[in-house]
Motif scaffolding. Structure first.
Motif, PDB file in Angstrom:
ATOM      1  N   ASP A  39      44.729  39.519  36.614  1.00 65.10           N
ATOM      2  CA  ASP A  39      43.309  39.844  36.485  1.00 65.10           C
ATOM      3  C   ASP A  39      42.519  38.804  37.286  1.00 65.10           C
ATOM      4  OD1 ASP A  39      40.623  40.103  35.720  1.00 65.10           O
ATOM      5  OD2 ASP A  39      41.135  40.618  33.663  1.00 65.10           O
ATOM      6  N   VAL A  40      41.860  39.235  38.353  1.00 66.67           N
ATOM      7  CA  VAL A  40      41.166  38.280  39.233  1.00 66.67           C
ATOM      8  C   VAL A  40      39.989  37.609  38.553  1.00 66.67           C
ATOM      9  CG1 VAL A  40      41.870  39.355  41.395  1.00 66.67           C
ATOM     10  CG2 VAL A  40      39.704  40.035  40.328  1.00 66.67           C
ATOM     11  N   ASP A  41      39.520  38.178  37.437  1.00 68.08           N
ATOM     12  CA  ASP A  41      38.382  37.583  36.731  1.00 68.08           C
ATOM     13  C   ASP A  41      38.803  36.616  35.629  1.00 68.08           C
ATOM     14  OD1 ASP A  41      36.536  39.011  38.300  1.00 68.08           O
ATOM     15  OD2 ASP A  41      36.783  40.770  37.029  1.00 68.08           O
ATOM     16  N   ALA A  42      40.100  36.498  35.377  1.00 72.03           N
ATOM     17  CA  ALA A  42      40.590  35.583  34.348  1.00 72.03           C
ATOM     18  C   ALA A  42      40.355  34.137  34.788  1.00 72.03           C
ATOM     19  CB  ALA A  42      42.076  35.818  34.091  1.00 72.03           C
ATOM     20  N   TRP A  49      42.170  33.971  45.517  1.00 70.90           N
ATOM     21  CA  TRP A  49      42.420  35.412  45.384  1.00 70.90           C
ATOM     22  C   TRP A  49      41.127  36.145  45.054  1.00 70.90           C
ATOM     23  CZ3 TRP A  49      47.570  35.927  42.190  1.00 70.90           C
ATOM     24  CH2 TRP A  49      48.653  35.747  43.060  1.00 70.90           C
ATOM     25  N   ARG A  50      40.343  35.589  44.145  1.00 69.07           N
ATOM     26  CA  ARG A  50      39.072  36.206  43.758  1.00 69.07           C
ATOM     27  C   ARG A  50      38.137  36.284  44.958  1.00 69.07           C
ATOM     28  NH1 ARG A  50      38.753  34.499  39.030  1.00 69.07           N
ATOM     29  NH2 ARG A  50      38.299  32.340  39.529  1.00 69.07           N
ATOM     30  N   ALA A  51      38.059  35.223  45.733  1.00 67.93           N
ATOM     31  CA  ALA A  51      37.183  35.199  46.900  1.00 67.93           C
ATOM     32  C   ALA A  51      37.672  36.156  47.989  1.00 67.93           C
ATOM     33  CB  ALA A  51      37.090  33.778  47.457  1.00 67.93           C
ATOM     34  N   ARG A  56      37.645  44.214  46.679  1.00 72.21           N
ATOM     35  CA  ARG A  56      38.526  45.330  47.044  1.00 72.21           C
ATOM     36  C   ARG A  56      39.538  45.663  45.943  1.00 72.21           C
ATOM     37  NH1 ARG A  56      39.358  42.079  51.556  1.00 72.21           N
ATOM     38  NH2 ARG A  56      41.617  42.176  51.301  1.00 72.21           N
ATOM     39  N   ILE A  57      39.337  45.168  44.762  1.00 78.29           N
ATOM     40  CA  ILE A  57      40.278  45.353  43.652  1.00 78.29           C
ATOM     41  C   ILE A  57      40.361  46.820  43.282  1.00 78.29           C
ATOM     42  CG2 ILE A  57      40.648  44.789  41.201  1.00 78.29           C
ATOM     43  CD1 ILE A  57      41.161  42.473  43.221  1.00 78.29           C
TER      44      ILE A  57
END
Length: 87
Positions: A39-42, A49-51, A56-57
Motif C-alpha cells: 500500500d503506497v499510502d502506508a 515508490w509513492r513519489a 498511477r496506482i
C-alpha cells in the motif's frame, strides 16, 4: 527472506487494485512466483515508490521494472517473468 520478484503497488479500497492483484496472483501461481502487495499510502512504504508511482496506482513491478499500471495483460506478465513466449 528474499523479496518476491513481483510487487503490486496499491491503495486501500481500490477496486482496480484488487483486479490487478487478482491477475498477478493467478499468473504468479501458474509460473511459480510469489508476489507482495504494498500500500503506497502506508506509513512504512518507501516514499520513493509513492513519489514515482503514486499517481498511477495500481502498478505492477517485476524485478523493479514497471510492467503495468492501472491494468496488466496476463501475457505481458508471463513474458516478464519467463523472459520468453507465453506458454
Amino acid at each position: 527472506m528474499e523479496t518476491p520478484r513481483i510487487v503490486v503497488l496499491v491503495r486501500a479500497d481500490c477496486r482496480t487494485c484488487d483486479r490487478m492483484e487478482g491477475v498477478v496472483r493467478e499468473i504468479g501461481a501458474r509460473v511459480g512466483e510469489e508476489h507482495v502487495v504494498v500500500d503506497v499510502d502506508a506509513a512504512d512504504t518507501d516514499s520513493e515508490w509513492r513519489a514515482e508511482y503514486g499517481d498511477r496506482i495500481p502498478v505492477t513491478l517485476v524485478d523493479g521494472v514497471e510492467i503495468g499500471s492501472w491494468r496488466i495483460e496476463p501475457d505481458d506478465l508471463v513474458r516478464a517473468l519467463t523472459g520468453g513466449d507465453v506458454p
